[in-house]
Design a protein around this motif. Structure first.
Motif, PDB file in Angstrom:
ATOM      1  N   PHE A 299       6.738  23.889  27.010  1.00  0.00           N
ATOM      2  CA  PHE A 299       6.629  25.021  27.942  1.00  0.00           C
ATOM      3  C   PHE A 299       6.366  26.465  26.415  1.00  0.00           C
ATOM      4  N   SER A 300       7.776  26.438  26.251  1.00  0.00           N
ATOM      5  CA  SER A 300       8.533  27.833  25.474  1.00  0.00           C
ATOM      6  C   SER A 300       7.585  27.333  24.198  1.00  0.00           C
ATOM      7  N   TRP A 301       7.465  26.466  23.400  1.00  0.00           N
ATOM      8  CA  TRP A 301       6.277  26.290  22.556  1.00  0.00           C
ATOM      9  C   TRP A 301       5.113  27.286  22.440  1.00  0.00           C
ATOM     10  N   MET A 302       4.458  26.317  23.939  1.00  0.00           N
ATOM     11  CA  MET A 302       2.706  27.436  24.165  1.00  0.00           C
ATOM     12  C   MET A 302       3.078  28.831  24.376  1.00  0.00           C
ATOM     13  N   LYS A 303       4.372  29.152  24.710  1.00  0.00           N
ATOM     14  CA  LYS A 303       4.391  30.820  24.866  1.00  0.00           C
ATOM     15  C   LYS A 303       4.011  31.163  23.472  1.00  0.00           C
ATOM     16  N   ILE A 304       4.411  30.448  22.631  1.00  0.00           N
ATOM     17  CA  ILE A 304       5.007  31.552  21.395  1.00  0.00           C
ATOM     18  C   ILE A 304       3.561  30.922  20.370  1.00  0.00           C
ATOM     19  N   VAL A 305       2.938  29.834  20.915  1.00  0.00           N
ATOM     20  CA  VAL A 305       1.408  29.924  20.092  1.00  0.00           C
ATOM     21  C   VAL A 305       0.558  30.844  21.019  1.00  0.00           C
ATOM     22  N   LEU A 306       0.762  31.050  21.712  1.00  0.00           N
ATOM     23  CA  LEU A 306      -0.354  32.172  23.065  1.00  0.00           C
ATOM     24  C   LEU A 306      -0.293  33.111  22.445  1.00  0.00           C
ATOM     25  N   CYS A 307       1.547  34.089  22.168  1.00  0.00           N
ATOM     26  CA  CYS A 307       1.025  34.828  21.781  1.00  0.00           C
ATOM     27  C   CYS A 307       0.493  35.244  20.658  1.00  0.00           C
ATOM     28  N   ALA A 308       0.859  34.686  19.601  1.00  0.00           N
ATOM     29  CA  ALA A 308      -0.295  34.757  18.180  1.00  0.00           C
ATOM     30  C   ALA A 308      -1.320  34.093  18.449  1.00  0.00           C
ATOM     31  N   THR A 309      -2.063  33.438  19.055  1.00  0.00           N
ATOM     32  CA  THR A 309      -3.114  33.440  19.642  1.00  0.00           C
ATOM     33  C   THR A 309      -3.807  34.365  19.934  1.00  0.00           C
TER      34      THR A 309
ATOM     35  N   MET B 108      16.813  13.835  32.658  1.00  0.00           N
ATOM     36  CA  MET B 108      17.654  15.758  32.683  1.00  0.00           C
ATOM     37  C   MET B 108      16.620  15.936  31.033  1.00  0.00           C
ATOM     38  N   LYS B 109      17.102  15.100  30.379  1.00  0.00           N
ATOM     39  CA  LYS B 109      15.878  14.969  29.279  1.00  0.00           C
ATOM     40  C   LYS B 109      14.292  15.285  28.972  1.00  0.00           C
ATOM     41  N   PHE B 110      13.400  14.848  29.278  1.00  0.00           N
ATOM     42  CA  PHE B 110      12.210  14.640  30.219  1.00  0.00           C
ATOM     43  C   PHE B 110      12.315  16.569  30.448  1.00  0.00           C
ATOM     44  N   LEU B 111      12.647  16.842  31.821  1.00  0.00           N
ATOM     45  CA  LEU B 111      12.929  18.284  32.004  1.00  0.00           C
ATOM     46  C   LEU B 111      13.230  19.080  30.776  1.00  0.00           C
ATOM     47  N   GLU B 112      14.148  18.787  29.784  1.00  0.00           N
ATOM     48  CA  GLU B 112      14.278  19.732  28.791  1.00  0.00           C
ATOM     49  C   GLU B 112      13.083  19.908  28.027  1.00  0.00           C
ATOM     50  N   TRP B 113      12.848  18.340  27.661  1.00  0.00           N
ATOM     51  CA  TRP B 113      11.722  18.482  26.733  1.00  0.00           C
ATOM     52  C   TRP B 113      10.070  19.261  26.794  1.00  0.00           C
ATOM     53  N   LEU B 114       9.819  19.249  28.935  1.00  0.00           N
ATOM     54  CA  LEU B 114       8.821  19.708  29.003  1.00  0.00           C
ATOM     55  C   LEU B 114       9.124  21.268  29.045  1.00  0.00           C
ATOM     56  N   ILE B 115      10.591  21.776  29.319  1.00  0.00           N
ATOM     57  CA  ILE B 115      10.564  23.211  29.026  1.00  0.00           C
ATOM     58  C   ILE B 115      10.588  23.371  27.847  1.00  0.00           C
TER      59      ILE B 115
ATOM     60  N   GLY C 207      -5.577  32.568  14.098  1.00  0.00           N
ATOM     61  CA  GLY C 207      -4.053  33.250  14.966  1.00  0.00           C
ATOM     62  C   GLY C 207      -3.577  32.009  16.124  1.00  0.00           C
ATOM     63  N   LEU C 208      -4.294  31.230  15.640  1.00  0.00           N
ATOM     64  CA  LEU C 208      -4.384  30.044  16.318  1.00  0.00           C
ATOM     65  C   LEU C 208      -2.898  29.804  15.739  1.00  0.00           C
ATOM     66  N   ILE C 209      -3.723  29.614  14.050  1.00  0.00           N
ATOM     67  CA  ILE C 209      -2.401  28.283  13.728  1.00  0.00           C
ATOM     68  C   ILE C 209      -1.446  28.293  13.026  1.00  0.00           C
ATOM     69  N   ILE C 210      -1.403  30.377  12.972  1.00  0.00           N
ATOM     70  CA  ILE C 210      -0.229  30.786  12.444  1.00  0.00           C
ATOM     71  C   ILE C 210       0.961  30.387  13.510  1.00  0.00           C
ATOM     72  N   GLY C 211      -0.098  30.809  14.679  1.00  0.00           N
ATOM     73  CA  GLY C 211       0.919  29.607  16.278  1.00  0.00           C
ATOM     74  C   GLY C 211       2.053  29.027  16.230  1.00  0.00           C
ATOM     75  N   ILE C 212       0.575  28.149  15.823  1.00  0.00           N
ATOM     76  CA  ILE C 212       1.627  26.566  16.076  1.00  0.00           C
ATOM     77  C   ILE C 212       2.061  26.319  14.946  1.00  0.00           C
ATOM     78  N   ILE C 213       2.246  27.115  13.724  1.00  0.00           N
ATOM     79  CA  ILE C 213       3.261  26.700  12.219  1.00  0.00           C
ATOM     80  C   ILE C 213       4.407  27.393  13.208  1.00  0.00           C
ATOM     81  N   TRP C 214       4.623  28.529  13.266  1.00  0.00           N
ATOM     82  CA  TRP C 214       5.215  29.755  14.212  1.00  0.00           C
ATOM     83  C   TRP C 214       6.732  28.864  14.628  1.00  0.00           C
ATOM     84  N   ALA C 215       5.441  28.523  16.273  1.00  0.00           N
ATOM     85  CA  ALA C 215       6.383  27.663  17.545  1.00  0.00           C
ATOM     86  C   ALA C 215       6.862  26.520  16.751  1.00  0.00           C
TER      87      ALA C 215
ATOM     88  N   GLY D 139      15.441  26.178  18.707  1.00  0.00           N
ATOM     89  CA  GLY D 139      14.605  25.503  19.455  1.00  0.00           C
ATOM     90  C   GLY D 139      13.925  26.670  20.158  1.00  0.00           C
ATOM     91  N   THR D 140      12.752  26.429  21.238  1.00  0.00           N
ATOM     92  CA  THR D 140      11.595  27.341  21.573  1.00  0.00           C
ATOM     93  C   THR D 140      11.809  28.479  22.670  1.00  0.00           C
TER      94      THR D 140
END
Length: 90
Positions: A11-21, A1-8, A51-59, A67-68
């Motif tokens: 994915f949520s981290w990437m959504k935040i980064v993609l929004c700022a990008t 279950m830890k792997f699945l939580e980490w994977l989610i 935008g990408l750098i700000i997204g990475i820092i923000w996420a 937690g994302t």
């Protein structure tokens, strides 16, 4: 279950980064639209990269702080739909 939580969380981290990008890419495209030369391309790419750098820092800050997945759950929630007794049509 830890792997699945980490994977989610990833994915949520990437959504935040993609929004700022995406916002940075729109800004870069608008700048390039008004300055169609080599400098316009370079500055447009720099704006998108910022935008990408700000997204990475923000996420990363969101991930460490609350937690994302929790952050996106709060952002995507619609509290006006949670209480059915407030529905006007009923």
């Amino acid at each position: 279950m830890k792997f699945l939580e980490w994977l989610i969380d990833i994915f949520s981290w990437m959504k935040i980064v993609l929004c700022a990008t995406f916002i940075g890419a729109i800004g870069g495209a608008v700048f390039y639209n008004y300055h169609r030369n080599r400098n316009g391309i370079i500055i447009g790419i720099v704006i998108t990269s910022v935008g990408l750098i700000i997204g990475i820092i923000w996420a990363t800050r969101v991930w460490k702080k609350i937690g994302t997945t929790n952050f996106l759950a709060k952002v995507d929630s619609s509290p006006e739909l949670d209480d059915p007794k407030d529905d006007v049509l009923m």
